[in-house]
Scaffold this motif. Structure first.
Motif, mmCIF file in Angstrom:
data_model
loop_
_atom_site.group_PDB
_atom_site.id
_atom_site.type_symbol
_atom_site.label_atom_id
_atom_site.label_comp_id
_atom_site.label_asym_id
_atom_site.label_seq_id
_atom_site.Cartn_x
_atom_site.Cartn_y
_atom_site.Cartn_z
ATOM 1 N N TRP A 1 -2.538 3.856 -9.502
ATOM 2 C CA TRP A 1 -2.579 2.569 -8.809
ATOM 3 C C TRP A 1 -3.899 2.367 -8.076
ATOM 4 O O TRP A 1 -4.937 2.269 -8.691
ATOM 5 C CB TRP A 1 -1.380 2.416 -7.868
ATOM 6 C CG TRP A 1 -0.046 2.561 -8.523
ATOM 7 C CD1 TRP A 1 0.828 3.599 -8.368
ATOM 8 C CD2 TRP A 1 0.564 1.666 -9.454
ATOM 9 N NE1 TRP A 1 1.953 3.403 -9.144
ATOM 10 C CE2 TRP A 1 1.820 2.225 -9.823
ATOM 11 C CE3 TRP A 1 0.186 0.457 -10.038
ATOM 12 C CZ2 TRP A 1 2.682 1.614 -10.721
ATOM 13 C CZ3 TRP A 1 1.054 -0.176 -10.936
ATOM 14 C CH2 TRP A 1 2.273 0.400 -11.265
ATOM 15 N N LEU A 2 -3.864 2.351 -6.759
ATOM 16 C CA LEU A 2 -5.058 2.055 -5.969
ATOM 17 C C LEU A 2 -6.064 3.190 -5.939
ATOM 18 O O LEU A 2 -7.217 2.985 -5.539
ATOM 19 C CB LEU A 2 -4.663 1.707 -4.525
ATOM 20 C CG LEU A 2 -3.701 0.531 -4.340
ATOM 21 C CD1 LEU A 2 -3.308 0.405 -2.887
ATOM 22 C CD2 LEU A 2 -4.329 -0.770 -4.845
ATOM 23 N N PHE B 1 2.401 1.638 -3.435
ATOM 24 C CA PHE B 1 1.414 2.058 -4.429
ATOM 25 C C PHE B 1 1.022 3.533 -4.282
ATOM 26 O O PHE B 1 0.046 3.964 -4.917
ATOM 27 C CB PHE B 1 0.142 1.211 -4.307
ATOM 28 C CG PHE B 1 0.231 -0.116 -5.019
ATOM 29 C CD1 PHE B 1 0.724 -0.201 -6.311
ATOM 30 C CD2 PHE B 1 -0.201 -1.274 -4.398
ATOM 31 C CE1 PHE B 1 0.786 -1.421 -6.971
ATOM 32 C CE2 PHE B 1 -0.148 -2.494 -5.043
ATOM 33 C CZ PHE B 1 0.358 -2.568 -6.335
ATOM 34 N N SER C 1 -12.972 -2.418 -6.608
ATOM 35 C CA SER C 1 -12.183 -3.590 -6.239
ATOM 36 C C SER C 1 -12.892 -4.448 -5.193
ATOM 37 O O SER C 1 -12.256 -5.271 -4.538
ATOM 38 C CB SER C 1 -10.805 -3.168 -5.718
ATOM 39 O OG SER C 1 -10.935 -2.355 -4.547
ATOM 40 N N LEU D 1 -5.621 -2.982 1.324
ATOM 41 C CA LEU D 1 -5.202 -2.057 0.269
ATOM 42 C C LEU D 1 -6.279 -1.039 -0.088
ATOM 43 O O LEU D 1 -6.005 0.160 -0.158
ATOM 44 C CB LEU D 1 -4.804 -2.847 -0.981
ATOM 45 C CG LEU D 1 -3.501 -3.649 -0.899
ATOM 46 C CD1 LEU D 1 -3.295 -4.463 -2.161
ATOM 47 C CD2 LEU D 1 -2.309 -2.732 -0.663
ATOM 48 N N THR D 2 -7.507 -1.501 -0.308
ATOM 49 C CA THR D 2 -8.542 -0.591 -0.802
ATOM 50 C C THR D 2 -9.855 -0.666 -0.029
ATOM 51 O O THR D 2 -10.682 0.231 -0.165
ATOM 52 C CB THR D 2 -8.853 -0.889 -2.281
ATOM 53 O OG1 THR D 2 -9.382 -2.215 -2.385
ATOM 54 C CG2 THR D 2 -7.602 -0.777 -3.138
ATOM 55 N N SER E 1 -7.315 -0.094 -9.733
ATOM 56 C CA SER E 1 -7.233 -0.627 -8.364
ATOM 57 C C SER E 1 -7.228 -2.148 -8.355
ATOM 58 O O SER E 1 -6.404 -2.779 -7.663
ATOM 59 C CB SER E 1 -8.405 -0.093 -7.530
ATOM 60 O OG SER E 1 -9.653 -0.443 -8.119
ATOM 61 N N VAL F 1 -7.272 -7.220 -0.251
ATOM 62 C CA VAL F 1 -8.256 -6.230 -0.692
ATOM 63 C C VAL F 1 -8.675 -5.344 0.466
ATOM 64 O O VAL F 1 -8.800 -4.119 0.328
ATOM 65 C CB VAL F 1 -9.484 -6.938 -1.311
ATOM 66 C CG1 VAL F 1 -10.542 -5.919 -1.716
ATOM 67 C CG2 VAL F 1 -9.064 -7.774 -2.511
ATOM 68 N N ARG G 1 0.835 -1.204 0.000
ATOM 69 C CA ARG G 1 0.000 0.000 0.000
ATOM 70 C C ARG G 1 0.870 1.254 0.000
ATOM 71 O O ARG G 1 0.568 2.246 -0.680
ATOM 72 C CB ARG G 1 -0.917 0.002 1.214
ATOM 73 C CG ARG G 1 -1.951 1.113 1.209
ATOM 74 C CD ARG G 1 -2.793 1.084 2.469
ATOM 75 N NE ARG G 1 -1.987 1.391 3.635
ATOM 76 C CZ ARG G 1 -1.688 2.631 4.039
ATOM 77 N NH1 ARG G 1 -2.137 3.679 3.351
ATOM 78 N NH2 ARG G 1 -0.951 2.833 5.101
ATOM 79 N N SER H 1 -3.986 -3.526 -9.673
ATOM 80 C CA SER H 1 -2.891 -3.349 -8.708
ATOM 81 C C SER H 1 -2.914 -4.446 -7.654
ATOM 82 O O SER H 1 -1.865 -4.981 -7.276
ATOM 83 C CB SER H 1 -3.010 -1.972 -8.048
ATOM 84 O OG SER H 1 -2.957 -0.934 -9.012
ATOM 85 N N ILE H 2 -4.114 -4.775 -7.176
ATOM 86 C CA ILE H 2 -4.228 -5.878 -6.212
ATOM 87 C C ILE H 2 -3.797 -7.189 -6.860
ATOM 88 O O ILE H 2 -3.132 -8.026 -6.224
ATOM 89 C CB ILE H 2 -5.681 -5.972 -5.696
ATOM 90 C CG1 ILE H 2 -6.051 -4.702 -4.939
ATOM 91 C CG2 ILE H 2 -5.855 -7.181 -4.788
ATOM 92 C CD1 ILE H 2 -7.513 -4.634 -4.536
#
Length: 309
Positions: free
Chosen positions: A167-168, A145, A262, A253-254, A174, A250, A142, A177-178
């Motif tokens: 990226w995210l 990114f 995502s 990160l987001t 997103s 997931v 993270r 990127s994951i």
């Protein structure tokens, strides 16, 4: 004249058939050793699974009592656009992660396969992402990114003349990127399985092919890949299941963002169950995920058996 009583003949076990107590002793000891693990599986896995199946048929109301709704929760899943998008994202992520990790794992296995002493260090270093905690790995990625020009990955691609990427932070990148991070983490695991499979390849076949003048590509195509066919089936099953059940990366990160771009099935189930308190719908989503995993496993096994026959 004195008579003596002849002693009763002793019962002897039938040759080739040990006594019943001896036959039961081995399995009994094995089950006793397995009992603690089986009890943990029963309490933390199988009982919650059946409770989840039962709750998926109710509208769960913690203090007001559960209300029977039958298959309405499943109808909600089928008709809800959020669930449809989450299922699609899960499939795309599982497919991309599976293909990427298997291809890169095979390439790395072919590159570092051999008896050289220094290769143990390379294999250990390459395998480290697998044994590292997923939450810690996701947090590091993270940071990498970071969408600004000062982000680590943007600095690296800047050396190649590529503009900085969001990226995210973008709905269009997103999920990819994951997927990139998931491939990075799954590749070493697939690499080690391929290395184990390469050990069983008959080396005399390579020598005979070299004598016949076969190129490296032909040896790979006609010797290595056919010998690794069972490994491919195993890895495809494991990687696909791993991709469908993705959650931690997931979530860290987001958390399904931005704007649900995502969101996967596991994060959506988590939000419904623990944030929106819709435990019935969340349980139904968990059952759907279980059935999807089961169907995928059965399909792969059927295809493997047909090809083997």
């Amino acid at each position: 004249m004195t008579s003596t009583l002849a002693p009763a003949p002793r019962r002897t076990a039938t040759p080739g058939h040990p006594p019943r107590s001896v036959r039961w002793r081995g399995p009994l000891i094995a089950w006793l050793f397995l009992a603690p693990a089986l009890l943990l599986f029963l309490y933390f896995k199988f009982i919650p699974m059946f409770v989840g199946l039962w709750k998926s048929l109710f509208k769960v109301q913690t203090f007001l009592g559960d209300e029977w709704v039958g298959l309405q929760n499943y109808q909600t899943i089928i008709s809800d656009s959020e669930f449809g998008a989450a299922i699609w994202h899960s499939v795309v992520l599982a497919l991309g992660t599976t293909i990427g990790s298997i291809v890169l794992g095979l390439v790395l296995a072919l590159l570092i396969e051999g008896p050289a002493r220094y290769l143990w260090f390379v294999r250990t270093a390459a395998f480290l992402p697998v044994v590292t905690t997923m939450a810690a790995v996701a947090e590091v990625w993270r940071i990498m990114f970071h969408p600004a020009d000062s982000g680590m990955l943007n600095i690296v691609i800047g050396w190649l003349g590529i503009d900085a990427q969001p990226w995210l932070a973008s709905e269009h990148s997103s999920l990819w990127s994951i997927m990139l991070m998931s491939i990075w983490r799954g590749t070493p695991y697939d690499m080690m399985i391929f290395l184990a499979g390469l050990v069983g390849v008959d080396r005399s076949l390579y020598e005979a092919a070299a004598v016949d003048g076969a190129s490296t590509w032909r040896r790979l195509r006609h010797i290595t890949l056919p010998a690794l066919r069972p490994v491919f089936w195993i890895l495809f099953t494991l990687a696909a299941i791993r991709g469908l059940r993705v959650f931690v990366e997931v979530y860290v990160l987001t958390n399904g963002g931005p704007n649900g771009s995502s969101e996967v099935l596991m994060t959506l189930i988590y939000k419904l169950g623990f944030q929106k308190n819709e435990l019935g719908v969340a349980s139904a989503g968990g059952i759907v995920l279980f059935l999807a995993t089961l169907v995928l496993t059965v399909i792969v096994q059927v295809m493997r058996r047909r090809q083997a026959s």
